[in-house]
Enzyme design. Structure first.
Site, PDB file in Angstrom:
ATOM      1  N   GLY A   1       0.786  -1.554   0.067  1.00  0.00           N
ATOM      2  CA  GLY A   1       0.084   0.021   0.127  1.00  0.00           C
ATOM      3  C   GLY A   1       0.852   1.187  -0.017  1.00  0.00           C
ATOM      4  O   GLY A   1       1.941   1.235  -0.004  1.00  0.00           O
ATOM      5  N   GLY A   2       0.211   2.506  -0.054  1.00  0.00           N
ATOM      6  CA  GLY A   2       0.798   3.708  -0.177  1.00  0.00           C
ATOM      7  C   GLY A   2      -0.078   4.589  -0.284  1.00  0.00           C
ATOM      8  O   GLY A   2      -1.154   4.665  -1.006  1.00  0.00           O
ATOM      9  N   GLY A   3       0.074   5.659   0.348  1.00  0.00           N
ATOM     10  CA  GLY A   3      -0.738   7.246   0.037  1.00  0.00           C
ATOM     11  C   GLY A   3      -0.245   8.110  -0.551  1.00  0.00           C
ATOM     12  O   GLY A   3       0.842   7.698  -1.373  1.00  0.00           O
ATOM     13  N   GLY A   4      -0.118   9.137   0.045  1.00  0.00           N
ATOM     14  CA  GLY A   4       0.762  10.590  -0.502  1.00  0.00           C
ATOM     15  C   GLY A   4       1.934  10.358  -0.198  1.00  0.00           C
ATOM     16  O   GLY A   4       2.863  10.889  -1.257  1.00  0.00           O
ATOM     17  N   PHE A   5       2.589  10.200   1.017  1.00  0.00           N
ATOM     18  CA  PHE A   5       3.963  10.121   1.080  1.00  0.00           C
ATOM     19  C   PHE A   5       4.646   8.640   1.307  1.00  0.00           C
ATOM     20  O   PHE A   5       5.778   8.583   1.167  1.00  0.00           O
ATOM     21  CB  PHE A   5       4.185  10.946   2.480  1.00  0.00           C
ATOM     22  CG  PHE A   5       3.240  12.178   2.666  1.00  0.00           C
ATOM     23  CD1 PHE A   5       3.478  13.315   2.020  1.00  0.00           C
ATOM     24  CD2 PHE A   5       2.010  12.173   3.403  1.00  0.00           C
ATOM     25  CE1 PHE A   5       2.836  14.362   2.155  1.00  0.00           C
ATOM     26  CE2 PHE A   5       1.172  13.271   3.444  1.00  0.00           C
ATOM     27  CZ  PHE A   5       1.710  13.995   2.760  1.00  0.00           C
TER      28      PHE A   5
ATOM     29  N   LYS B   1       6.173   0.822   7.427  1.00  0.00           N
ATOM     30  CA  LYS B   1       5.959   1.960   6.686  1.00  0.00           C
ATOM     31  C   LYS B   1       7.114   2.912   6.536  1.00  0.00           C
ATOM     32  O   LYS B   1       7.652   3.108   7.608  1.00  0.00           O
ATOM     33  CB  LYS B   1       4.727   2.877   7.466  1.00  0.00           C
ATOM     34  CG  LYS B   1       4.403   4.032   7.011  1.00  0.00           C
ATOM     35  CD  LYS B   1       3.260   4.786   7.716  1.00  0.00           C
ATOM     36  CE  LYS B   1       2.653   5.999   7.042  1.00  0.00           C
ATOM     37  NZ  LYS B   1       1.602   6.456   7.505  1.00  0.00           N
TER      38      LYS B   1
ATOM     39  N   ASP C   1      -6.660  13.042   9.681  1.00  0.00           N
ATOM     40  CA  ASP C   1      -6.875  12.578   8.302  1.00  0.00           C
ATOM     41  C   ASP C   1      -7.551  11.448   8.287  1.00  0.00           C
ATOM     42  O   ASP C   1      -7.499  10.288   7.729  1.00  0.00           O
ATOM     43  CB  ASP C   1      -5.577  12.269   7.764  1.00  0.00           C
ATOM     44  CG  ASP C   1      -5.523  12.288   6.222  1.00  0.00           C
ATOM     45  OD1 ASP C   1      -6.551  12.476   5.598  1.00  0.00           O
ATOM     46  OD2 ASP C   1      -4.556  11.370   5.820  1.00  0.00           O
TER      47      ASP C   1
END
Ligand SMILES: Nc1ncnc2c1ncn2[C@@H]1O[C@H](COP(=O)(O)OP(=O)(O)O)[C@@H](O)[C@H]1O
Ligand SMILES: [Mg+2]
Length: 369
Positions: free
Chosen positions: A74-78, A96, A187
């Site tokens: 997975g991964g989001g913005g950063f 992470k 968030d």
């Protein structure tokens, strides 16, 4: 394509000639439709943002002579999130990692929150922290799929009322623990709520990357700052966050409410809206019973959250009981959750190879100074 054949037959019946130009035009239209669908899929966050970026870790990498990387999950913005195996305990875990170029304070704050909340229900346990050549990382308990992914796998892409409020009650309890410890989440959204990896009826609140300590040492609410940077994710942020006001516990609850509405309705009134100004207008127009039109039982909770301000200490017991009141009256305590009733992919899809896909997701966190 059968639909194409049918159309041709129909046209022929009507006595019209189907020219090759007609067919080409139709094909163009189909292609455009496909492109639009693909855009929507990406916007909605079906493809993790990190998948197309340079990998910071690779299968076989061993961190701290102990944690062996299996692949990207997975991964989001950063950040990028990797599945790993702890070679000492033989247990799965998650890593992470954020690039060394990004602001280290975010990882430090996130680990500080995870340490303070260690052992608390609904918070993944932090196991270690360190630095790899390409980034700073946290090793933590592996959790399962996030609620955004799970919702998309369910009939009509909605979580049913038999599951939703039980799940969100758990999120509310964990959020109250974070607030009690003096931290805001800032968030909260479906992709930051995950089921347990082993027990899929447990919900974890993850991603404290945008946290802020809002209570001072004397447990008093800190004075709001003026002209702060924008924090959160456009779709779920409160109007205060849009206005760049300093955020309080009430704003986490607004994000909590938007999250609940989206998971139960399948979308928010502004899901397809791009411009922040238009999103603001819709958020102003959709409050209380209008926002809760499809989940009227949530109206009382929406009104309560709306009544809070920056300095309010929310009455969490009231929030818990308002959520419990939303449960169907014939709900059994041991009833399965939606993802146990329907065939849902619960395992992480582990990406071993780098994908070239770049994506833009509508639910990615942003920080604007
Ligand atoms: N401990 C974990 N175990 C399993 N999956 C995780 C874990 N932490 C994060 N993920 C997955 O990775 C995604 C991105 O992680 P997150 O911490 O939210 O990063 P970002 O700050 O980039 O949004 C989450 O939505 C979740 O699906
Ligand atoms: Mg996240």
């Amino acid at each position: 394509m059968p639909s194409e054949r049918k159309r041709d037959e129909e046209k022929e019946k009507e006595g019209k000639k189907v020219t090759s130009k007609d067919k080409e035009k139709e094909k163009e239209k189909e292609k455009e439709k496909e492109k639009e669908k693909e855009k929507d899929r990406k916007r909605d966050g079906a493809v993790a943002g990190a998948m197309g970026k340079q990998r910071m870790l690779h299968p076989g990498n061993v961190l701290m002579e102990r944690y062996e990387v299996q692949g990207l999950i997975g991964g989001g913005g950063f950040a990028q999130i990797y599945l790993a195996v702890d070679n000492t305990s033989k247990q799965n875990c998650a890593i992470k990692i954020e690039p060394t170029s990004s602001d280290i304070r975010r990882m430090k704050l996130e680990s500080a929150v995870l340490l303070v909340l260690r052992g608390k229900t609904g918070v993944p346990e932090i196991k270690a922290m360190g630095k790899a050549p390409l980034g700073h990382y946290i090793v933590m308990q592996l959790v399962g799929r996030n609620l955004s992914d799970l919702r998309r796998q369910l009939p009509n892409k909605k979580i049913s009322s038999r599951t939703l409020y039980r799940a969100m009650l758990q999120v509310a309890r964990t959020l109250s623990l974070a607030h009690g410890a003096g931290f805001l989440h800032r968030d909260l959204k479906p992709s930051n709520c995950c089921v347990g990896f082993v027990d899929v009826t447990r919900i974890y609140l993850i991603d404290f990357g945008l946290t802020r300590q809002y209570l001072d040492k004397g447990d008093m609410v800190r004075k709001p700052r003026v002209g702060v940077g924008m924090r959160g994710t456009l779709r779920y942020m409160s109007l205060d966050a849009h206005a760049r006001k300093d955020l309080g516990a009430n704003n986490d609850l607004v994000a909590f409410l938007y999250t609940t509405i989206e998971l139960g309705d399948g979308s928010l009134p502004w899901t397809r809206t791009r411009s922040a100004d238009d999103i603001i207008k819709l958020k102003q127009a959709y409050v209380n019973e209008k926002l809760c039109a499809k989940q009227p039982k949530l109206t009382k909770l929406a009104e309560y959250i709306e009544s809070l301000n920056y300095y309010s200490i929310p009455d969490y017991d009231k929030i818990f009981s308002l959520l419990e009141e939303c449960n169907p009256t014939d709900l059994r305590e041991d009833e399965c959750y939606d993802w146990q009733k329907h065939t849902c992919v619960m395992d992480h899809s582990v990406q071993k190879e780098a994908s070239t896909e770049l994506s833009e997701r509508g639910d990615t966190a942003l920080i604007k100074k």
